[in-house]
Design a protein around this motif. Structure first.
Motif, PDB file in Angstrom:
ATOM      1  N   MET A 156       0.837  -1.200   0.000  1.00  0.00           N
ATOM      2  CA  MET A 156       0.000   0.000   0.000  1.00  0.00           C
ATOM      3  C   MET A 156       0.871   1.248   0.000  1.00  0.00           C
ATOM      4  O   MET A 156       1.905   1.296   0.658  1.00  0.00           O
ATOM      5  CB  MET A 156      -0.931   0.005   1.220  1.00  0.00           C
ATOM      6  N   THR A 157       0.443   2.262  -0.746  1.00  0.00           N
ATOM      7  CA  THR A 157       1.175   3.514  -0.825  1.00  0.00           C
ATOM      8  C   THR A 157       0.322   4.657  -0.280  1.00  0.00           C
ATOM      9  O   THR A 157      -0.877   4.479   0.025  1.00  0.00           O
ATOM     10  CB  THR A 157       1.547   3.829  -2.285  1.00  0.00           C
ATOM     11  N   ILE A 158       0.935   5.828  -0.194  1.00  0.00           N
ATOM     12  CA  ILE A 158       0.199   7.019   0.257  1.00  0.00           C
ATOM     13  C   ILE A 158      -0.964   7.319  -0.692  1.00  0.00           C
ATOM     14  O   ILE A 158      -2.036   7.760  -0.273  1.00  0.00           O
ATOM     15  CB  ILE A 158       1.157   8.221   0.371  1.00  0.00           C
ATOM     16  N   LYS A 159      -0.761   7.060  -1.978  1.00  0.00           N
ATOM     17  CA  LYS A 159      -1.835   7.295  -2.953  1.00  0.00           C
ATOM     18  C   LYS A 159      -3.042   6.403  -2.658  1.00  0.00           C
ATOM     19  O   LYS A 159      -4.200   6.827  -2.795  1.00  0.00           O
ATOM     20  CB  LYS A 159      -1.321   7.050  -4.368  1.00  0.00           C
ATOM     21  N   ASP A 160      -2.740   5.142  -2.255  1.00  0.00           N
ATOM     22  CA  ASP A 160      -3.845   4.232  -1.921  1.00  0.00           C
ATOM     23  C   ASP A 160      -4.616   4.741  -0.703  1.00  0.00           C
ATOM     24  O   ASP A 160      -5.859   4.688  -0.660  1.00  0.00           O
ATOM     25  CB  ASP A 160      -3.293   2.831  -1.637  1.00  0.00           C
ATOM     26  N   ILE A 161      -3.881   5.218   0.303  1.00  0.00           N
ATOM     27  CA  ILE A 161      -4.527   5.747   1.507  1.00  0.00           C
ATOM     28  C   ILE A 161      -5.376   6.960   1.159  1.00  0.00           C
ATOM     29  O   ILE A 161      -6.500   7.129   1.666  1.00  0.00           O
ATOM     30  CB  ILE A 161      -3.472   6.119   2.567  1.00  0.00           C
ATOM     31  N   ALA A 162      -4.848   7.814   0.298  1.00  0.00           N
ATOM     32  CA  ALA A 162      -5.602   9.005  -0.121  1.00  0.00           C
ATOM     33  C   ALA A 162      -6.899   8.605  -0.808  1.00  0.00           C
ATOM     34  O   ALA A 162      -7.970   9.185  -0.553  1.00  0.00           O
ATOM     35  CB  ALA A 162      -4.728   9.847  -1.051  1.00  0.00           C
ATOM     36  N   ARG A 163      -6.829   7.574  -1.668  1.00  0.00           N
ATOM     37  CA  ARG A 163      -8.032   7.126  -2.393  1.00  0.00           C
ATOM     38  C   ARG A 163      -9.072   6.543  -1.442  1.00  0.00           C
ATOM     39  O   ARG A 163     -10.263   6.864  -1.527  1.00  0.00           O
ATOM     40  CB  ARG A 163      -7.618   6.087  -3.445  1.00  0.00           C
ATOM     41  N   LEU A 164      -8.609   5.716  -0.509  1.00  0.00           N
ATOM     42  CA  LEU A 164      -9.544   5.050   0.407  1.00  0.00           C
ATOM     43  C   LEU A 164     -10.125   6.006   1.447  1.00  0.00           C
ATOM     44  O   LEU A 164     -11.263   5.820   1.906  1.00  0.00           O
ATOM     45  CB  LEU A 164      -8.822   3.885   1.112  1.00  0.00           C
ATOM     46  N   SER A 165      -9.373   7.015   1.822  1.00  0.00           N
ATOM     47  CA  SER A 165      -9.853   7.958   2.843  1.00  0.00           C
ATOM     48  C   SER A 165     -10.593   9.141   2.249  1.00  0.00           C
ATOM     49  O   SER A 165     -11.249   9.896   2.972  1.00  0.00           O
ATOM     50  CB  SER A 165      -8.677   8.469   3.677  1.00  0.00           C
ATOM     51  N   GLY A 166     -10.454   9.310   0.938  1.00  0.00           N
ATOM     52  CA  GLY A 166     -11.111  10.440   0.293  1.00  0.00           C
ATOM     53  C   GLY A 166     -10.381  11.743   0.526  1.00  0.00           C
ATOM     54  O   GLY A 166     -10.943  12.827   0.329  1.00  0.00           O
ATOM     55  N   CYS A 167      -9.110  11.673   0.927  1.00  0.00           N
ATOM     56  CA  CYS A 167      -8.294  12.876   1.171  1.00  0.00           C
ATOM     57  C   CYS A 167      -7.231  13.012   0.087  1.00  0.00           C
ATOM     58  O   CYS A 167      -6.948  12.058  -0.656  1.00  0.00           O
ATOM     59  CB  CYS A 167      -7.628  12.798   2.541  1.00  0.00           C
ATOM     60  N   GLY A 168      -6.646  14.188   0.025  1.00  0.00           N
ATOM     61  CA  GLY A 168      -5.570  14.405  -0.920  1.00  0.00           C
ATOM     62  C   GLY A 168      -4.270  13.776  -0.441  1.00  0.00           C
ATOM     63  O   GLY A 168      -4.081  13.524   0.755  1.00  0.00           O
ATOM     64  N   VAL A 169      -3.352  13.531  -1.395  1.00  0.00           N
ATOM     65  CA  VAL A 169      -2.050  12.941  -1.067  1.00  0.00           C
ATOM     66  C   VAL A 169      -1.289  13.838  -0.094  1.00  0.00           C
ATOM     67  O   VAL A 169      -0.680  13.356   0.871  1.00  0.00           O
ATOM     68  CB  VAL A 169      -1.215  12.712  -2.348  1.00  0.00           C
ATOM     69  N   ALA A 170      -1.319  15.157  -0.305  1.00  0.00           N
ATOM     70  CA  ALA A 170      -0.615  16.090   0.572  1.00  0.00           C
ATOM     71  C   ALA A 170      -1.172  16.034   1.998  1.00  0.00           C
ATOM     72  O   ALA A 170      -0.419  16.088   2.979  1.00  0.00           O
ATOM     73  CB  ALA A 170      -0.702  17.509   0.028  1.00  0.00           C
ATOM     74  N   THR A 171      -2.498  15.895   2.105  1.00  0.00           N
ATOM     75  CA  THR A 171      -3.123  15.820   3.433  1.00  0.00           C
ATOM     76  C   THR A 171      -2.698  14.549   4.153  1.00  0.00           C
ATOM     77  O   THR A 171      -2.369  14.566   5.347  1.00  0.00           O
ATOM     78  CB  THR A 171      -4.649  15.849   3.302  1.00  0.00           C
ATOM     79  N   VAL A 172      -2.681  13.424   3.422  1.00  0.00           N
ATOM     80  CA  VAL A 172      -2.242  12.155   4.004  1.00  0.00           C
ATOM     81  C   VAL A 172      -0.801  12.272   4.489  1.00  0.00           C
ATOM     82  O   VAL A 172      -0.446  11.803   5.577  1.00  0.00           O
ATOM     83  CB  VAL A 172      -2.384  11.006   2.988  1.00  0.00           C
ATOM     84  N   SER A 173       0.035  12.908   3.675  1.00  0.00           N
ATOM     85  CA  SER A 173       1.446  13.078   4.045  1.00  0.00           C
ATOM     86  C   SER A 173       1.573  13.888   5.334  1.00  0.00           C
ATOM     87  O   SER A 173       2.384  13.555   6.216  1.00  0.00           O
ATOM     88  CB  SER A 173       2.201  13.764   2.907  1.00  0.00           C
TER      89      SER A 173
END
Length: 343
Positions: free
Chosen positions: A1-18
């Motif tokens: 799993m990558t940050i992009k996957d987390i962003a997709r599943l959480s509905g947040c942007g990649v920058a926010t996840v970071s």
């Protein structure tokens, strides 16, 4: 799993996840919990190595060294690394061949590693003039001058190579030497060797010494083996030489071995003056006469100017560092020749 996957599943942007993963405070608690829920559900473990590289990007200092056998640069690198470490900065050192394009390499480095600043040890001013405009981060060039290049992010620290060479030749002339050769360096008008060559030419002209650049000069790279081979060529072409001005200590050391193999003694048969004042020159037999550059001052000012440029983005600074002529033991006093016309 990558940050992009987390962003997709959480509905947040990649920058926010970071920002959540790096514990930044500028994220709402609701968003933070949403991201952490996805992380926990998928047992996500951040790539610590990638995180470390990301943290280093834009904060480390690149030190680009032109030439792999230049003892002066080895001394400077050691001092620079200590100073940067004390300032809390990481330093990455890159060694290039003496004939490499250091500016093109720096441009590529900026794209791939994104350093906060670059320190160049040695450099061809022609390459800076043609290619440096692509670099936008603060930089410092050591051992060559850049004031006339007009870049607002390029400072420089150097020695007055022309005047130092003049004094070296005057020193030899003061010991009675009239037939003086010059050894080593690249004499392109954009290289430091050219300034030393011009200082030698000027001193010989002022003192009325015979000087044929085509015959009495032998260029070579900055290394023991090149100095050795060049000295043999020079002495075979000009056997009347009683002294040699070498444009670096490492070249002078190679020349001393060549003279010994040619059956000549230093300084009894041929005197030698080097350039740089590297620590090992004090331990040669004989101790090398040389132009000593102040590497401690050069390193301190170079690091200080670079860090100030990174933190404040001020105007570029161009300084000339004082040098010292060391008499050593490698220059003999020739007997005075009396004027045959005197009564």
């Amino acid at each position: 799993m990558t940050i992009k996957d987390i962003a997709r599943l959480s509905g947040c942007g990649v920058a926010t996840v970071s920002r959540v993963l790096n514990n930044h405070p500028d994220v709402s608690e609701e968003t933070r919990q949403k991201v952490l829920a996805v992380v926990e559900a998928n047992s996500f473990q951040p790539n610590k190595n990638a995180k470390h590289l990301k943290q280093q990007a834009g904060t480390s200092i690149a030190v680009i060294v032109k030439g792999t056998q230049n003892m002066l640069f080895a001394d400077l690198v050691e001092r620079i690394q200590v100073l940067l470490r004390d300032a809390g900065r990481d330093a990455s050192v890159y060694y290039l061949d003496e004939d490499a394009d250091e500016v093109a390499y720096a441009v590529q480095l900026c794209r791939e590693r994104q350093p906060a600043g670059i320190m160049f040890l040695g450099g061809d001013r022609k390459l800076f003039r043609l290619e440096f405009q692509e670099i936008v981060i603060p930089c410092v060039l050591l051992t060559n001058i850049a004031g006339d290049l007009g870049f607002d992010n390029l400072s420089s620290i150097t020695t007055d190579d022309r005047e130092a060479a003049r004094q070296a030749v005057r020193f030899l002339a003061g010991r009675g030497h009239r037939h003086i050769g010059m050894l080593g360096g690249n004499w392109s008008c954009f290289q430091i060797g050219h300034s030393r060559f011009m200082g030698c030419v000027e001193a010989c002209g002022e003192l009325g010494l015979p000087f044929d650049g085509e015959r009495q000069c032998e260029p070579c790279r900055y290394s023991l083996s090149e100095g050795y081979a060049a000295a043999r060529r020079l002495l075979e072409r000009c056997p009347e030489l009683t002294a040699i001005f070498a444009v670096s200590d490492v070249t002078a050391m190679g020349a001393i071995r060549a003279l010994r193999d040619l059956g000549k003694r230093v300084p009894e048969d041929v005197s030698i003056v080097g350039y740089d004042g590297v620590p090992i020159s004090d331990y040669l037999v004989p101790r090398l006469a040389t132009v000593r550059q102040n590497t401690q001052h050069m390193a301190e000012r170079g690091v200080d100017i670079l860090l100030r440029g990174i933190e404040r983005r001020g105007r570029p600074i161009h300084e000339v560092v004082p040098f010292q002529l060391i008499a050593g033991e490698s220059v003999a006093q020739l007997p005075l020749i009396k004027d045959a016309t005197a009564s």
